[in-house]
Design a protein around this motif. Structure first.
Motif, PDB file in Angstrom:
ATOM      1  N   THR A  48     -72.630  57.562  44.647  1.00 20.67           N
ATOM      2  CA  THR A  48     -72.901  57.751  46.070  1.00 20.67           C
ATOM      3  C   THR A  48     -72.508  59.157  46.514  1.00 20.67           C
ATOM      4  O   THR A  48     -73.233  59.818  47.287  1.00 20.67           O
ATOM      5  CB  THR A  48     -72.130  56.701  46.878  1.00 20.67           C
ATOM      6  N   ARG A  49     -71.381  59.632  46.019  1.00 20.60           N
ATOM      7  CA  ARG A  49     -70.952  60.976  46.401  1.00 20.60           C
ATOM      8  C   ARG A  49     -71.935  62.027  45.886  1.00 20.60           C
ATOM      9  O   ARG A  49     -72.245  63.013  46.596  1.00 20.60           O
ATOM     10  CB  ARG A  49     -69.546  61.241  45.864  1.00 20.60           C
ATOM     11  N   GLN A  50     -72.420  61.865  44.676  1.00 17.98           N
ATOM     12  CA  GLN A  50     -73.387  62.818  44.152  1.00 17.98           C
ATOM     13  C   GLN A  50     -74.686  62.797  44.980  1.00 17.98           C
ATOM     14  O   GLN A  50     -75.291  63.844  45.244  1.00 17.98           O
ATOM     15  CB  GLN A  50     -73.695  62.508  42.674  1.00 17.98           C
ATOM     16  N   TYR A  51     -75.087  61.572  45.376  1.00 13.25           N
ATOM     17  CA  TYR A  51     -76.312  61.450  46.196  1.00 13.25           C
ATOM     18  C   TYR A  51     -76.152  62.181  47.514  1.00 13.25           C
ATOM     19  O   TYR A  51     -77.013  62.999  47.905  1.00 13.25           O
ATOM     20  CB  TYR A  51     -76.626  59.980  46.424  1.00 13.25           C
ATOM     21  N   TRP A  52     -75.056  61.903  48.225  1.00 10.15           N
ATOM     22  CA  TRP A  52     -74.874  62.518  49.542  1.00 10.15           C
ATOM     23  C   TRP A  52     -74.558  64.003  49.434  1.00 10.15           C
ATOM     24  O   TRP A  52     -74.813  64.781  50.360  1.00 10.15           O
ATOM     25  CB  TRP A  52     -73.769  61.794  50.323  1.00 10.15           C
ATOM     26  N   LYS A  53     -73.986  64.423  48.317  1.00  9.48           N
ATOM     27  CA  LYS A  53     -73.764  65.853  48.114  1.00  9.48           C
ATOM     28  C   LYS A  53     -75.110  66.578  48.027  1.00  9.48           C
ATOM     29  O   LYS A  53     -75.312  67.642  48.641  1.00  9.48           O
ATOM     30  CB  LYS A  53     -72.943  66.066  46.844  1.00  9.48           C
ATOM     31  N   ALA A  54     -76.054  66.007  47.271  1.00  8.38           N
ATOM     32  CA  ALA A  54     -77.400  66.588  47.188  1.00  8.38           C
ATOM     33  C   ALA A  54     -78.114  66.527  48.545  1.00  8.38           C
ATOM     34  O   ALA A  54     -78.851  67.457  48.931  1.00  8.38           O
ATOM     35  CB  ALA A  54     -78.207  65.846  46.114  1.00  8.38           C
ATOM     36  N   TYR A  55     -77.878  65.422  49.261  1.00 14.61           N
ATOM     37  CA  TYR A  55     -78.462  65.276  50.601  1.00 14.61           C
ATOM     38  C   TYR A  55     -77.942  66.368  51.530  1.00 14.61           C
ATOM     39  O   TYR A  55     -78.705  66.941  52.355  1.00 14.61           O
ATOM     40  CB  TYR A  55     -78.117  63.882  51.132  1.00 14.61           C
ATOM     41  N   THR A  56     -76.657  66.689  51.433  1.00 14.77           N
ATOM     42  CA  THR A  56     -76.074  67.742  52.272  1.00 14.77           C
ATOM     43  C   THR A  56     -76.671  69.106  51.927  1.00 14.77           C
ATOM     44  O   THR A  56     -76.934  69.946  52.810  1.00 14.77           O
ATOM     45  CB  THR A  56     -74.552  67.759  52.101  1.00 14.77           C
ATOM     46  N   LEU A  57     -76.870  69.383  50.644  1.00 13.18           N
ATOM     47  CA  LEU A  57     -77.485  70.644  50.229  1.00 13.18           C
ATOM     48  C   LEU A  57     -78.912  70.748  50.778  1.00 13.18           C
ATOM     49  O   LEU A  57     -79.358  71.832  51.226  1.00 13.18           O
ATOM     50  CB  LEU A  57     -77.483  70.766  48.702  1.00 13.18           C
ATOM     51  N   THR A  58     -79.641  69.648  50.740  1.00 16.72           N
ATOM     52  CA  THR A  58     -80.991  69.642  51.315  1.00 16.72           C
ATOM     53  C   THR A  58     -80.939  69.922  52.816  1.00 16.72           C
ATOM     54  O   THR A  58     -81.764  70.673  53.370  1.00 16.72           O
ATOM     55  CB  THR A  58     -81.662  68.284  51.047  1.00 16.72           C
ATOM     56  N   PHE A  59     -79.953  69.293  53.481  1.00 20.51           N
ATOM     57  CA  PHE A  59     -79.766  69.523  54.921  1.00 20.51           C
ATOM     58  C   PHE A  59     -79.473  71.010  55.184  1.00 20.51           C
ATOM     59  O   PHE A  59     -80.017  71.620  56.119  1.00 20.51           O
ATOM     60  CB  PHE A  59     -78.625  68.625  55.404  1.00 20.51           C
ATOM     61  N   ALA A  60     -78.644  71.627  54.350  1.00 17.00           N
ATOM     62  CA  ALA A  60     -78.303  73.047  54.527  1.00 17.00           C
ATOM     63  C   ALA A  60     -79.535  73.923  54.335  1.00 17.00           C
ATOM     64  O   ALA A  60     -79.762  74.884  55.104  1.00 17.00           O
ATOM     65  CB  ALA A  60     -77.194  73.437  53.553  1.00 17.00           C
ATOM     66  N   PRO A 114     -62.062  72.373  58.197  1.00 20.64           N
ATOM     67  CA  PRO A 114     -61.190  73.179  57.330  1.00 20.64           C
ATOM     68  C   PRO A 114     -60.741  74.440  58.035  1.00 20.64           C
ATOM     69  O   PRO A 114     -61.445  74.982  58.888  1.00 20.64           O
ATOM     70  CB  PRO A 114     -62.081  73.488  56.123  1.00 20.64           C
ATOM     71  N   ALA A 115     -59.571  74.920  57.693  1.00 17.68           N
ATOM     72  CA  ALA A 115     -59.031  76.122  58.337  1.00 17.68           C
ATOM     73  C   ALA A 115     -59.731  77.386  57.861  1.00 17.68           C
ATOM     74  O   ALA A 115     -59.914  78.329  58.613  1.00 17.68           O
ATOM     75  CB  ALA A 115     -57.524  76.225  58.048  1.00 17.68           C
ATOM     76  N   SER A 116     -60.127  77.414  56.611  1.00 15.46           N
ATOM     77  CA  SER A 116     -60.788  78.601  56.060  1.00 15.46           C
ATOM     78  C   SER A 116     -62.295  78.401  56.065  1.00 15.46           C
ATOM     79  O   SER A 116     -62.787  77.269  56.117  1.00 15.46           O
ATOM     80  CB  SER A 116     -60.298  78.843  54.631  1.00 15.46           C
ATOM     81  N   PRO A 117     -63.060  79.494  56.010  1.00 19.23           N
ATOM     82  CA  PRO A 117     -64.535  79.365  55.994  1.00 19.23           C
ATOM     83  C   PRO A 117     -65.011  78.571  54.763  1.00 19.23           C
ATOM     84  O   PRO A 117     -64.412  78.617  53.692  1.00 19.23           O
ATOM     85  CB  PRO A 117     -65.013  80.808  55.945  1.00 19.23           C
ATOM     86  N   ILE A 118     -66.113  77.860  54.946  1.00 17.06           N
ATOM     87  CA  ILE A 118     -66.699  77.073  53.862  1.00 17.06           C
ATOM     88  C   ILE A 118     -67.591  78.000  53.062  1.00 17.06           C
ATOM     89  O   ILE A 118     -68.668  78.408  53.511  1.00 17.06           O
ATOM     90  CB  ILE A 118     -67.508  75.888  54.410  1.00 17.06           C
ATOM     91  N   VAL A 119     -67.168  78.359  51.860  1.00 13.64           N
ATOM     92  CA  VAL A 119     -67.954  79.261  51.037  1.00 13.64           C
ATOM     93  C   VAL A 119     -68.571  78.547  49.841  1.00 13.64           C
ATOM     94  O   VAL A 119     -69.336  79.146  49.082  1.00 13.64           O
ATOM     95  CB  VAL A 119     -67.080  80.435  50.553  1.00 13.64           C
ATOM     96  N   GLN A 120     -68.217  77.260  49.628  1.00  8.34           N
ATOM     97  CA  GLN A 120     -68.832  76.471  48.567  1.00  8.34           C
ATOM     98  C   GLN A 120     -68.839  75.004  48.996  1.00  8.34           C
ATOM     99  O   GLN A 120     -68.174  74.629  49.952  1.00  8.34           O
ATOM    100  CB  GLN A 120     -68.064  76.632  47.259  1.00  8.34           C
ATOM    101  N   THR A 121     -69.635  74.216  48.283  1.00  5.34           N
ATOM    102  CA  THR A 121     -69.781  72.807  48.644  1.00  5.34           C
ATOM    103  C   THR A 121     -68.447  72.089  48.493  1.00  5.34           C
ATOM    104  O   THR A 121     -67.751  72.244  47.483  1.00  5.34           O
ATOM    105  CB  THR A 121     -70.831  72.132  47.744  1.00  5.34           C
ATOM    106  N   GLN A 122     -68.061  71.313  49.499  1.00  5.47           N
ATOM    107  CA  GLN A 122     -66.808  70.570  49.495  1.00  5.47           C
ATOM    108  C   GLN A 122     -67.052  69.136  49.929  1.00  5.47           C
ATOM    109  O   GLN A 122     -67.997  68.837  50.657  1.00  5.47           O
ATOM    110  CB  GLN A 122     -65.784  71.209  50.446  1.00  5.47           C
ATOM    111  N   VAL A 123     -66.128  68.252  49.475  1.00  2.92           N
ATOM    112  CA  VAL A 123     -66.138  66.852  49.899  1.00  2.92           C
ATOM    113  C   VAL A 123     -64.726  66.487  50.309  1.00  2.92           C
ATOM    114  O   VAL A 123     -63.785  66.717  49.552  1.00  2.92           O
ATOM    115  CB  VAL A 123     -66.614  65.909  48.770  1.00  2.92           C
TER     116      VAL A 123
END
Length: 487
Positions: A48-60, A114-123
């Motif tokens: 499920t996490r892999q699915y939604w991670k790919a879904y988030t990348l598509t959203f981006a 997150p306190a720092s900028p998001i520079v890579q995919t995170q969960v």
């Protein structure tokens, strides 16, 4: 814990067996269900996490160009489109660092920004949801990031269904397994219960009990063999009881004989003590009177010699009777110690003086070595010990040297008698302390004696709480060492 064991003791063997099987099956079922749950949860969660991670990348990727063009309305439409999934709780777009451009839901959730900028995919994980983050890049320029909050409700519901279904299946299988095991356990536990009952009856002395196993030929053969064993045990018990009865009768007869022998021994001791010593003293006295009355002339030299020999034999017989009496008292534990304070050197000199005739007869030389010293002891017993050791040394030594020494060492008196006589072979050195034993037991032996001296000496030393040892080599002499407490 004690109450648990007391409760288990009220169950019979089969009930305990069934209880152990039930507990084992229940634990196995729980372990199986738990293993299935964790395996399924890990697999499903990762998938499920892999699915939604790919879904988030598509959203981006979908919202990136609207962010570049600063088309806020387009970005909001894209956010609403992706938030249309019923598992998506929130979809948001942020410019760097955390400026919100568009969001489908402005409510706060468990995942904090997150306190720092998001520079890579995170969960990021919380109890009820996952928070997925993906950065927005135009070539190498960092534009911002997107956030997608996904609910865990469907996953939790799916896992509950897996647990219920797998638990029901596993428990149903285990219940069937338990019933089968319990059914077949009766085949094995019933014979064991019969064996336990039979052995209990044997231990209680109840005879005639037999077992009857129902089942295949092997079980019936075991039943027949066990019954044969019970029959042999009963026959052996009867034989043993008869042997015990016979042996008891023999022991009773032996005990009666021993009591009779003891009474007879007491009668002999009384006879020796009163009826033999009295006439012997009379004979000795008359011989002394006759010897004194004989004229001192050459014609009566032969008579005086005969009287002297007769008087010597009388004294030997008296000494033998005294030793037999002492040995009898020692055997009966009737010797009582009379403690007194003595000078050990004076006692040693008295014993040496008494040995003078024997020394002259065998042409031996006696030397004494020791210092005066006061000690508390039974003087007569100590005198008997030293006198007997000196007498033995003189008897087995001719034209030799005898040494008597004593010293005070570590709260003990060490008394040693050394001679240069014939010595004692090593195989006889422990036997010489046995009563009535001599190395030469023949009637024609060179050295006389009755074999009681050293036995009495050892018993006296043990009575004083001491010990005696001997070191000897044939042809070079012997060394007797006595160690007794110095009080």
């Amino acid at each position: 814990m004690k109450r648990l064991f007391d409760a288990l003791n009220r169950f019979d063997f089969r009930q305990r067996y069934d209880l152990v099987v039930l507990i084992s099956v229940a634990m196995a079922g729980m372990l199986i269900v738990a293993s299935l749950y964790f395996a399924a949860y890990q697999y499903t969660s990762n998938y499920t996490r892999q699915y939604w991670k790919a879904y988030t990348l598509t959203f981006a990727n979908s919202v990136k160009y609207s962010v570049i063009l600063h088309a806020t309305t387009v970005s909001q439409d894209i956010v609403q489109t992706y938030a249309g999934d019923r598992n998506v709780l929130k979809a948001s777009v942020f410019e760097s660092p955390h400026a919100l451009i568009a969001s489908s839901n402005h409510k706060a959730f468990a995942c904090h920004l997150p306190a720092s900028p998001i520079v890579q995919t995170q969960v990021r994980n919380s109890d009820d949801a996952w928070c997925f983050y993906a950065p927005l890049y135009q070539d190498d320029d960092y534009l911002g990031y997107v956030e997608l909050v996904v609910s865990k409700q469907d996953l939790d519901g799916f896992m509950r269904q897996i647990v219920l279904v797998s638990g029901f299946i596993v428990m149903a299988a285990l219940v069937i397994l338990f019933l089968l095991v319990r059914r077949f356990s009766g085949i094995f536990t019933a014979p064991l219960l019969e064996i336990v009952t039979a052995l209990t009856n044997v231990s209680l002395g109840i005879r005639g009990h037999r077992v009857n196993f129902q089942g295949p030929p092997d079980m019936q053969r075991v039943s027949a063999d066990f019954n044969d064993m019970l029959a042999k045990i009963e026959r052996n018990e009867q034989i043993l009881e008869q042997c015990v009865t016979d042996r008891t009768s023999e022991l009773k007869i032996a005990l009666d004989g021993s009591r009779a022998a003891n009474r007879y021994k007491n009668q002999i001791m009384t006879l020796v003590s009163h009826e033999m010593k009295t006439p012997l003293h009379g004979i000795g006295a008359y011989l002394e009177l006759i010897q004194a009355a004989l004229p001192q002339t050459v014609e009566f030299d032969l008579c005086r010699s005969f009287h002297a020999n007769a008087l010597e034999r009388t004294r030997d017989l008296n000494e033998l009777i005294n030793k037999v009496l002492i040995h009898g008292k020692l055997e009966a534990n009737k010797v009582e110690l009379n403690q007194e304070t003595i000078d050990i050197k004076a006692l040693m000199e008295q014993c040496a003086a008494k040995l003078a005739p024997a020394l002259a007869s065998n042409r031996n030389r006696l030397s004494l070595t020791g210092e005066p010293g006061m000690m508390t002891i039974d003087a007569e017993v100590l005198r008997h010990i030293v006198g007997n050791l000196l007498s033995n040394a003189c008897k087995f030594t001719a034209d030799g040297d005898i040494q008597l020494s004593w010293r005070h060492e570590n709260a003990s008196a060490i008394i040693q008698v050394r001679d240069s006589g014939c010595g004692i072979p090593s195989e006889y050195q422990q036997l010489i302390f046995e009563p009535f034993w001599q190395a030469d037991m023949s009637l024609t032996r060179e050295h006389g004696g009755h074999g009681l001296g050293l036995s009495i000496t050892k018993r006296f030393i043990e009575l004083l709480g001491g010990s005696i040892s001997v070191y000897s080599e044939p042809g070079t002499g012997s060394l007797f060492t006595v160690k007794i407490p110095w009080q």
